[in-house]
Design a protein around this motif. Structure first.
Motif, PDB file in Angstrom:
ATOM      1  N   HIS A 139       0.748  -1.171   0.066  1.00 32.44           N
ATOM      2  CA  HIS A 139      -0.053   0.015  -0.072  1.00 32.44           C
ATOM      3  C   HIS A 139       0.961   1.251   0.142  1.00 32.44           C
ATOM      4  CE1 HIS A 139      -3.296  -2.593   0.748  1.00 32.44           C
ATOM      5  NE2 HIS A 139      -3.128  -2.833   1.846  1.00 32.44           N
ATOM      6  N   ALA A 140       0.342   2.345  -0.745  1.00 34.80           N
ATOM      7  CA  ALA A 140       1.064   3.524  -0.583  1.00 34.80           C
ATOM      8  C   ALA A 140       1.049   4.256   0.693  1.00 34.80           C
ATOM      9  CB  ALA A 140       0.529   4.535  -1.922  1.00 34.80           C
ATOM     10  N   ALA A 141       0.018   4.030   1.292  1.00 31.22           N
ATOM     11  CA  ALA A 141      -0.192   4.578   2.737  1.00 31.22           C
ATOM     12  C   ALA A 141      -0.352   3.464   3.764  1.00 31.22           C
ATOM     13  CB  ALA A 141      -1.486   5.694   2.717  1.00 31.22           C
ATOM     14  N   PRO A 142       0.243   3.552   4.883  1.00 32.09           N
ATOM     15  CA  PRO A 142       0.249   2.577   6.085  1.00 32.09           C
ATOM     16  C   PRO A 142      -1.413   2.281   6.186  1.00 32.09           C
ATOM     17  CG  PRO A 142       1.080   4.552   6.792  1.00 32.09           C
ATOM     18  CD  PRO A 142       0.898   4.784   5.475  1.00 32.09           C
ATOM     19  N   SER A 143      -2.349   3.368   6.289  1.00 36.71           N
ATOM     20  CA  SER A 143      -3.381   3.352   6.843  1.00 36.71           C
ATOM     21  C   SER A 143      -4.530   2.676   5.672  1.00 36.71           C
ATOM     22  CB  SER A 143      -4.136   4.675   7.037  1.00 36.71           C
ATOM     23  OG  SER A 143      -4.167   5.524   5.682  1.00 36.71           O
ATOM     24  N   THR A 144      -3.924   2.338   4.462  1.00 39.69           N
ATOM     25  CA  THR A 144      -5.014   1.585   3.605  1.00 39.69           C
ATOM     26  C   THR A 144      -4.975   0.276   3.768  1.00 39.69           C
ATOM     27  OG1 THR A 144      -4.231   3.201   1.834  1.00 39.69           O
ATOM     28  CG2 THR A 144      -5.110   1.363   1.071  1.00 39.69           C
ATOM     29  N   ARG A 145      -6.079  -0.582   3.352  1.00 40.01           N
ATOM     30  CA  ARG A 145      -6.152  -1.909   3.612  1.00 40.01           C
ATOM     31  C   ARG A 145      -7.113  -2.274   2.842  1.00 40.01           C
ATOM     32  NH1 ARG A 145     -10.569  -3.340   6.325  1.00 40.01           N
ATOM     33  NH2 ARG A 145     -11.288  -1.755   8.102  1.00 40.01           N
ATOM     34  N   PHE A 146      -7.111  -3.735   2.579  1.00 33.87           N
ATOM     35  CA  PHE A 146      -8.152  -4.501   1.819  1.00 33.87           C
ATOM     36  C   PHE A 146      -9.495  -4.613   2.707  1.00 33.87           C
ATOM     37  CE2 PHE A 146      -5.415  -5.038  -1.582  1.00 33.87           C
ATOM     38  CZ  PHE A 146      -6.151  -4.931  -2.827  1.00 33.87           C
ATOM     39  N   ASP A 147     -10.505  -4.213   2.574  1.00 38.24           N
ATOM     40  CA  ASP A 147     -11.782  -4.403   3.434  1.00 38.24           C
ATOM     41  C   ASP A 147     -12.473  -5.701   3.046  1.00 38.24           C
ATOM     42  OD1 ASP A 147     -13.385  -3.205   5.780  1.00 38.24           O
ATOM     43  OD2 ASP A 147     -14.924  -3.496   4.304  1.00 38.24           O
ATOM     44  N   ALA A 148     -12.392  -6.067   1.593  1.00 40.51           N
ATOM     45  CA  ALA A 148     -13.100  -7.378   1.249  1.00 40.51           C
ATOM     46  C   ALA A 148     -12.633  -7.705  -0.059  1.00 40.51           C
ATOM     47  CB  ALA A 148     -14.585  -7.061   0.986  1.00 40.51           C
ATOM     48  N   MET A 149     -12.334  -9.106  -0.221  1.00 45.67           N
ATOM     49  CA  MET A 149     -11.917  -9.802  -1.575  1.00 45.67           C
ATOM     50  C   MET A 149     -12.973 -10.796  -1.846  1.00 45.67           C
ATOM     51  SD  MET A 149      -9.336  -8.623  -2.775  1.00 45.67           S
ATOM     52  CE  MET A 149      -8.892  -9.938  -4.034  1.00 45.67           C
ATOM     53  N   ALA A 150     -13.329 -10.918  -3.075  1.00 38.26           N
ATOM     54  CA  ALA A 150     -13.947 -11.867  -3.763  1.00 38.26           C
ATOM     55  C   ALA A 150     -13.178 -12.668  -4.570  1.00 38.26           C
ATOM     56  CB  ALA A 150     -15.278 -11.415  -4.210  1.00 38.26           C
ATOM     57  N   TYR A 151     -13.268 -14.190  -4.698  1.00 40.57           N
ATOM     58  CA  TYR A 151     -12.622 -14.904  -5.625  1.00 40.57           C
ATOM     59  C   TYR A 151     -13.590 -16.037  -6.345  1.00 40.57           C
ATOM     60  CZ  TYR A 151      -8.713 -13.509  -2.892  1.00 40.57           C
ATOM     61  OH  TYR A 151      -7.690 -12.744  -2.085  1.00 40.57           O
ATOM     62  N   VAL A 152     -13.836 -16.047  -7.707  1.00 38.94           N
ATOM     63  CA  VAL A 152     -14.694 -16.731  -8.247  1.00 38.94           C
ATOM     64  C   VAL A 152     -13.819 -17.913  -9.345  1.00 38.94           C
ATOM     65  CG1 VAL A 152     -16.576 -16.832  -9.858  1.00 38.94           C
ATOM     66  CG2 VAL A 152     -16.401 -15.237  -8.072  1.00 38.94           C
ATOM     67  N   LEU A 153     -14.210 -19.029  -9.214  1.00 40.65           N
ATOM     68  CA  LEU A 153     -13.638 -20.028 -10.075  1.00 40.65           C
ATOM     69  C   LEU A 153     -14.932 -20.532 -11.133  1.00 40.65           C
ATOM     70  CD1 LEU A 153     -11.584 -22.216  -7.720  1.00 40.65           C
ATOM     71  CD2 LEU A 153     -10.585 -20.989  -9.626  1.00 40.65           C
ATOM     72  N   THR A 154     -14.669 -20.674 -12.376  1.00 42.45           N
ATOM     73  CA  THR A 154     -15.639 -21.157 -13.172  1.00 42.45           C
ATOM     74  C   THR A 154     -14.885 -22.150 -14.051  1.00 42.45           C
ATOM     75  OG1 THR A 154     -16.587 -18.776 -13.011  1.00 42.45           O
ATOM     76  CG2 THR A 154     -17.177 -20.482 -15.084  1.00 42.45           C
ATOM     77  N   LEU A 155     -15.442 -23.241 -14.178  1.00 41.83           N
ATOM     78  CA  LEU A 155     -14.987 -24.448 -14.783  1.00 41.83           C
ATOM     79  C   LEU A 155     -15.019 -24.162 -16.349  1.00 41.83           C
ATOM     80  CD1 LEU A 155     -16.564 -27.631 -12.934  1.00 41.83           C
ATOM     81  CD2 LEU A 155     -14.057 -26.997 -13.031  1.00 41.83           C
TER      82      LEU A 155
END
Length: 465
Positions: A139-155
């Protein structure tokens, strides 16, 4: 009258000030806005080019995904641990009488009660796999963070395979103890009396309220208090999994002060379908025999042998089962309040990252789909040992099993097993009838290992003779 109005105004001012107590610790942010532009998210797969430092510094992030075979489940406690003290002593005494040393004794005790791993599987053909996802960057700033992540697998091969279950989720950190953090705010205000002699006609005519306020004798006659407490523990980065036959999705949720950088693993089960236009699975018959040896010595009596067989399903094609990996995330960036660790005073912006281009990853590789078995052949001949009784080739799951048969044939001179007539599925017997196994052929026997490389294409090679 003006004096009364001034008193009322002063009271309202002080009362309003008392109501201005606002929580700081238990808030997620002071103000929040939504934005539509953000840093770039790159998804890497097993066939993609490697990442570069530029993608991991500043405002670049990468998601890497790959799949491995799921590790076996932890073994249950040894059989000996389930016995009483007296039972354990009796068992150790009996096993120790035949053990050569302490290591052999310990190994034997640990194996007692274990169920042997079965070489057979009548279907359906299910494979357990572990998905490993890595979110990386800086992160460019220490206060930045990921609040959610979504991962999808499609056959990619939805006609050939399907998802069955999610089995297990794990992140680097599930829960964190926060202790007890408290914050107490208090204010008090009031008045006892005022001195009307300090006022003048001119002053009260121009600004009566201001003038009267200067005469107030303030005291602590009212008070308001606000006390906040942060929970002593909180669950972080919980994972939610959804599943359908052609697709699977994972949602990872962040928490106050916790970023989602790092690894996420999830175990899942995938099943090969029977197939509408043709079967994607087939079945072999796997052979075993008991009664061939006792205490390392061959047993000459055919009547003491027992031949067993069981079915084992396998994939018709060894082409990898692939899926497209897509990912997206919500980034929490901070304006005002970024200088403090506490997030309650932040002015936060929650930004959904632009959709990244999906990549292909192998859910099941060629090796895992390969049909592998051992068979007994005559040297220089391209045909396998055959069961004329059941009219099928004799295949083995392990080299040890096939080698036991060959050694027994050579050391006993026998050419058949109980209720099982052995021979060859090859050229007919020159004298007519079945091509049976003969005594003189025992020394010509060799064991081949066979593995499928492509659909209906099996390659065999000598591994023991």
């Amino acid at each position: 009258m003006r004096a009364q109005l001034a008193l009322i105004s002063a009271g309202m001012l002080l009362t309003t000030t008392g109501c201005s107590l606002r929580p700081q610790l238990v808030k997620h942010h002071e103000h929040a806005t939504l934005a539509g532009n953000a840093a770039k998210l790159t998804i890497l797969g097993g066939t993609s080019s490697s990442t570069s430092p530029e993608k991991l510094l500043g405002d670049g992030y990468t998601v890497t995904g790959f799949v491995t075979q799921a590790p076996p489940t932890a073994a249950s406690s040894p059989f000996i641990s389930k016995l009483s003290d007296r039972g354990q002593a009796e068992l150790i005494g009996r096993v120790g009488a035949s053990a050569k040393n302490a290591d052999e004794l310990a190994a034997t005790l640990l194996k007692l009660g274990e169920k042997p791993v079965s070489s057979c599987n009548d279907g359906p053909l299910r494979l357990n796999r572990r998905l490993v996802l890595s979110l990386a960057g800086r992160h460019a700033a220490p206060s930045t963070r990921f609040d959610a992540m979504a991962y999808v697998l499609t056959l990619d091969n939805a006609d050939r395979a399907r998802f069955i279950t999610w089995n297990r989720f794990e992140t680097l950190q599930e829960t964190v103890a926060l202790g007890a953090t408290r914050m107490k705010q208090s204010q008090s205000a009031g008045w006892a009396d005022f001195d009307s002699e300090k006022t003048t006609a001119a002053a009260t005519a121009v600004a009566p309220a201001k003038e009267l306020l200067s005469t107030l004798n303030l005291s602590a006659s009212q008070s308001r208090e606000l006390e906040e407490s942060v929970a002593s523990a909180r669950r972080f980065t919980p994972i939610t999994g959804t599943l359908s036959e052609p697709g699977a999705a994972l949602l990872q949720q962040g928490a106050v002060g916790m970023d989602l950088f790092g690894n996420l693993t999830a175990d899942f089960t995938i099943e090969l379908k029977e197939g509408a236009d043709g079967p994607h699975v087939a079945k072999d018959w796997i052979y075993t025999a008991t009664g061939l040896f006792a205490d390392g010595k061959p047993q000459p009596n055919v009547s003491g042998t027992v031949v067993s067989r069981c079915g084992r399903v396998y994939a018709v094609s060894v082409e990898p089962i692939k899926a497209k990996l897509a990912a997206n995330g919500i980034l929490r960036q901070v304006g005002k309040g970024a200088e403090t660790v506490i997030e309650g005073d932040d002015t936060a912006t929650y930004t959904t990252l632009p959709t990244a281009t999906s990549v292909d990853i192998d859910l099941v590789d060629r090796e895992s789909l390969s049909r592998t078995y051992f068979t007994i052949k005559r040297a220089g001949k391209d045909y396998n040992l055959y069961n004329h009784t059941e009219k099928q080739e004799i295949l083995f799951a392990t080299l040890d099993e096939a080698r036991s048969w060959v050694r027994w044939f050579r050391q006993t001179g026998n050419t058949s097993l109980k209720e099982t007539q052995l021979g060859w599925l090859g050229p007919p017997n020159p004298k007519g009838g079945l091509a049976l196994l003969r005594k003189g052929e025992a020394m010509e026997l060799e064991i081949h290992r066979c593995a499928s490389e492509k659909k209906e294409n099996v390659i065999c090679g000598v591994v023991w003779k």
